[in-house]
Design an enzyme around this catalytic site. Structure first.
Site, PDB file in Angstrom:
ATOM      1  N   HIS A  90      -0.579 -12.785  -0.477  1.00 14.37           N
ATOM      2  CA  HIS A  90      -0.057 -12.139  -1.826  1.00 14.37           C
ATOM      3  C   HIS A  90       0.877 -10.822  -1.504  1.00 14.37           C
ATOM      4  O   HIS A  90       1.813 -10.679  -2.611  1.00 14.37           O
ATOM      5  CB  HIS A  90      -1.327 -10.110  -1.324  1.00 14.37           C
ATOM      6  CG  HIS A  90      -1.486  -9.945  -1.192  1.00 14.37           C
ATOM      7  ND1 HIS A  90      -2.137  -9.421  -0.283  1.00 14.37           N
ATOM      8  CD2 HIS A  90      -0.803  -8.193  -1.645  1.00 14.37           C
ATOM      9  CE1 HIS A  90      -1.520  -8.205   1.080  1.00 14.37           C
ATOM     10  NE2 HIS A  90      -0.763  -7.361  -0.125  1.00 14.37           N
ATOM     11  N   ASP A 121      -5.646 -14.977   3.524  1.00 11.60           N
ATOM     12  CA  ASP A 121      -4.445 -14.030   2.456  1.00 11.60           C
ATOM     13  C   ASP A 121      -3.061 -14.241   3.914  1.00 11.60           C
ATOM     14  O   ASP A 121      -2.563 -12.920   4.293  1.00 11.60           O
ATOM     15  CB  ASP A 121      -4.623 -12.519   2.808  1.00 11.60           C
ATOM     16  CG  ASP A 121      -3.466 -11.872   2.192  1.00 11.60           C
ATOM     17  OD1 ASP A 121      -4.060 -10.732   1.758  1.00 11.60           O
ATOM     18  OD2 ASP A 121      -2.676 -12.356   0.947  1.00 11.60           O
ATOM     19  N   SER A 190       1.668  -3.938   3.342  1.00 12.74           N
ATOM     20  CA  SER A 190       1.585  -5.315   3.845  1.00 12.74           C
ATOM     21  C   SER A 190       2.050  -6.274   4.442  1.00 12.74           C
ATOM     22  O   SER A 190       3.033  -6.646   3.976  1.00 12.74           O
ATOM     23  CB  SER A 190       0.864  -5.367   2.503  1.00 12.74           C
ATOM     24  OG  SER A 190      -0.630  -5.039   1.520  1.00 12.74           O
TER      25      SER A 190
END
Length: 753
Positions: A90, A121, A190
């Site tokens: 992402h 992910d 992230s």
């Protein structure tokens, strides 16, 4: 005297039907991985020492929108000196240019997406650099609760921020294990590395807890290792085309992110126009008035705004009809800002379905505009509109999906005829609120009007007491319709069966919104693109090389590594969407494209691992492992796979070609095995029903369905299967157990419906 299983063993039988991994036919197999040996324990470092040693390996990752503005920011870390960087999927967005900045301030454009795994992910990206410093990867399985860890990231754009904490747990969420951290995770963290005190990476930071500010999660680094071992690289030029709209069909204006997926158009992101306005105009030729344009739209939240645009000049001027804040609004946009806009209508409608799909339609006549929602008139406004284009519009930060865009003189109504509505509503008056829908009613509605399911769902919303039963009925009708479509698809001789179409129908068992025609069109588009790349007459070797290059190098199709047992890998529509799948579903796509460029490719059902075989005209046949990006497979290598899976040597029968019906059954057995492991009995029944449509003479599957029906409270339907088994004795079925189950049902147990 023979001893038979007690009946409780029979009803537990389905728990043992976890028929191996997708791609197998009855044995368990984990992906081929070997635990990596770890170096001897090193001394712990202080946080200061640790940060200093890893700082040069942690990077800032950004991706930009169509207008060049930064849309996303996250973290990554170097895993190989030649420019390979790990992060979250992402973080890099989709179909967006990606930039990496190292600790010394150097900026690199990403040249390829080396590997990706949507389910976990995860992504590996590559930049043009040869002197980067990689981090050591640890063994995330060795983490202990309470172990101290350090996270490095770029929260809110603050480069190389450091937080310390401990491993607070390793929970399972949505069927996958995660590392739970007593560490605050913020936007920008992230993709950053989670380190032990020796500086080894054990996870990738991925999401923030909504429960508390000091709780986050990380993806275990062991899930990254299969991507490193077997990547699926795709060049950045090709990455930028994933999901993009065909410019021959659509033109996007004013930013935002418009993309296609299986017959739908989705949009998100903030448009660059005032109030976040963005347009997506169709290239269809608009007739002179009168004409009609319509689309089905669904908003992520009703506070948003998205719908139809018409009479558009390709710039700031157009009209729009769209839902917003629970109302339906018709607006004339004469310029770039609100001072030049005029709201012509803004009222709620009882015919608008909150949180659901709604069909918007506009009829443009020479002297007026008429707007509809779900075929009910909303407003009629006097207006003489200039000629212009039609399309879609969205505002603010709305996320929306569109489907069934249509343009014509007089579009047919989407509403069921009143007599059909009345008949179906009358048939469900007084329907029981308990138990499954009556089979005779299902049979009656299966052959009825195609809008039956819509009518039933509308009625379910109106009748609170009967709502759940009506949903059961709608699912049953959908299920029976798909089975009928599957049976029809299998009517031709084996060679004439459309394998891809039938595989789509299997996927549609679990997704009543799957647009089969749209995915067939998508495969045809791929075949046309492949044919265009090949050019005119070409030798077989050239065509085969072009097929491999198109699928694996250009488009990035690859075998699923990190989430092998996900049902999505058995749905060929999702294989097209995500470009990853199982050996058998990847092989279906491969064979279908091969057939369109006149290559003789057949399926070969090795135990536990489906492959294909190319039979050239003047050369020996060769096995091809589609799961391994089209690599040739020798018989010796095939034998090793069979030995590893089945514990026996390769047999001649293992190499026999597999027919289309057998391929479909194998896909369904994969799904049935997954459902058994997940103890999803309704799904098991769906797949068993479909298996018996494809292979009605399978006594073993008939027995499995009889047991599943009994466990689901469908005793009478179970009796029908047991009667069939009595009439068709099979060496693999114990008639004593069949009789025991029959007697149990006929005793009048509560399950006997």
């Amino acid at each position: 005297m023979r001893r038979h299983l007690p009946f409780f063993a029979i009803v537990l039988l389905l728990g043992s039907l976890a028929a191996g991994p997708p791609g197998s036919t009855g044995h368990a197999q984990e992906p081929d991985t070997e635990p990596e040996s770890q170096p001897a324990a090193a001394a712990d470092k202080s946080v200061e020492q640790l940060v200093e040693s890893v700082r040069k390996s942690v990077v800032v990752i950004t991706f930009t929108g169509r207008d060049g503005r930064r849309e996303g920011l996250g973290t990554g870390f170097v895993v190989a000196p030649d420019g390979l960087i790990a992060t979250n999927l992402h973080v890099i967005g989709e179909a967006r240019p990606i930039t990496v900045q190292t600790a010394d301030g150097k900026r690199f454009a990403v040249t390829s997406v080396h590997a990706s795994d949507r389910a976990n992910d995860l992504a590996l990206i590559r930049v043009d650099a040869n002197d980067l410093v990689p981090l050591d990867l640890g063994d995330s399985d060795s983490l202990k609760q309470g172990q101290p860890v350090v996270a490095v990231g770029n929260p809110h754009g603050l480069a190389h921020s450091v937080v310390t904490g401990v491993v607070s747990g390793q929970p399972e969420i949505d069927g996958r294990g995660w590392i739970q951290l007593a560490i605050p995770i913020e936007p920008g963290n992230s993709g950053g590395p989670l380190l032990d005190l020796q500086g080894r990476v054990h996870g990738l930071l991925t999401m923030k807890s909504l429960l508390t500010a000091n709780l986050g999660f990380a993806v275990p680094v062991n899930r990254l290792k299969p991507l490193l071992e077997k990547p699926n690289p795709i060049s950045i030029d090709r990455w930028l085309t994933i999901g993009t709209l065909d410019p021959r069909e659509w033109t996007a204006l004013f930013g935002a992110r418009w993309r296609r997926a299986g017959g739908r158009i989705a949009v998100d992101g903030l448009g660059s126009g005032f109030a976040g306005r963005s347009l997506c105009l169709s290239q269809l030729e608009v007739p002179e008035a009168p004409y009609e344009v319509s689309v089905a739209v669904k908003l992520d939240q009703e506070a948003g705004a998205a719908g139809l645009a018409f009479a558009a000049d390709g710039g700031d001027s157009h009209h729009g009809f769209y839902p917003t804040a629970g109302k339906l609004r018709l607006t004339r946009f004469n310029g770039p800002d609100v001072t030049s806009w005029q709201v012509l209508y803004d009222q709620p409608s009882p015919h608008y379905r909150l949180g659901d799909w709604n069909i918007l339609k506009v009829r443009v006549e020479p002297d007026k505009v008429i707007c509809f929602v779900n075929d009910q008139t909303v407003c009629e406004v006097p207006a003489s509109l200039p000629a212009g284009r039609v399309g879609l519009a969205k505002f603010r930060t709305t996320q929306a999906e569109f489907k069934q865009f249509r343009l014509g003189r007089d579009l047919p109504s989407t509403r069921p005829p009143p007599e059909v509505v009345a008949r179906i509503e009358q048939r469900v008056v007084g329907i029981s609120t308990e138990g499954p829908p009556d089979q005779s009613l299902v049979d009656e509605l299966v052959s009825g009007d195609p809008s039956t399911i819509v009518i039933l769902r509308d009625r379910a919303q109106q009748l609170q007491r009967q709502a759940e039963q009506l949903r059961h009925l709608a699912r049953a009708v959908h299920h029976e319709r798909v089975l009928a479509e599957l049976a029809k698809a299998l009517e031709p001789d084996e060679g004439q069966i459309e394998l891809f179409h039938a595989a789509l129908l299997i996927a549609r068992l679990d997704n009543d919104e799957l647009d089969v025609a749209a995915y067939r069109q998508e495969l045809a588009r791929m075949a046309a693109e492949l044919t265009e790349r090949i050019g005119g007459e070409a030798e077989e070797a050239t065509r085969l090389a072009a097929l491999n290059d198109y699928l694996f190098e250009t488009s990035g199709y690859h075998g699923s590594r990190g989430d092998y047992y996900n049902r999505s890998n058995s749905y060929v529509n999702e294989v097209l969407d995500d470009r990853e799948g199982l050996p058998i579903t990847l092989s279906v796509v491969y064979m279908e494209l091969a057939g369109r460029i006149e290559l003789a490719i057949e399926g070969v059902g090795l135990p536990g691992h489906f492959v294909v075989r190319h039979r050239p005209v003047d050369q020996p046949a060769v096995l091809i492992d589609v799961y391994e990006r089209g690599q040739p497979l020798s018989e010796e290598e095939a034998g090793r796979k069979v030995e590893a899976f089945a514990g026996r040597p390769l047999a001649a029968s293992d190499l026999e070609p597999v027919g289309k019906r057998a391929i479909l059954v194998r896909i369904l057995h994969n799904l049935r095995g997954i459902a058994a492991r997940e103890q999803d009995l309704p799904a098991m029944l769906r797949y068993l029903d479909a298996i018996l449509v494809v292979q009605p003479g399978s006594a073993q599957d008939r027995w499995f369905r009889a047991v599943a029906r009994f466990q689901s409270g469908l005793g009478r339907r179970a009796l029908a299967d047991l009667e069939w088994l009595n009439e068709h004795p099979s060496p693999g079925i114990d008639p004593v157990q069949v009789g025991e189950l029959q007697r149990l049902i006929e005793q009048g147990l509560p399950q006997n419906r």
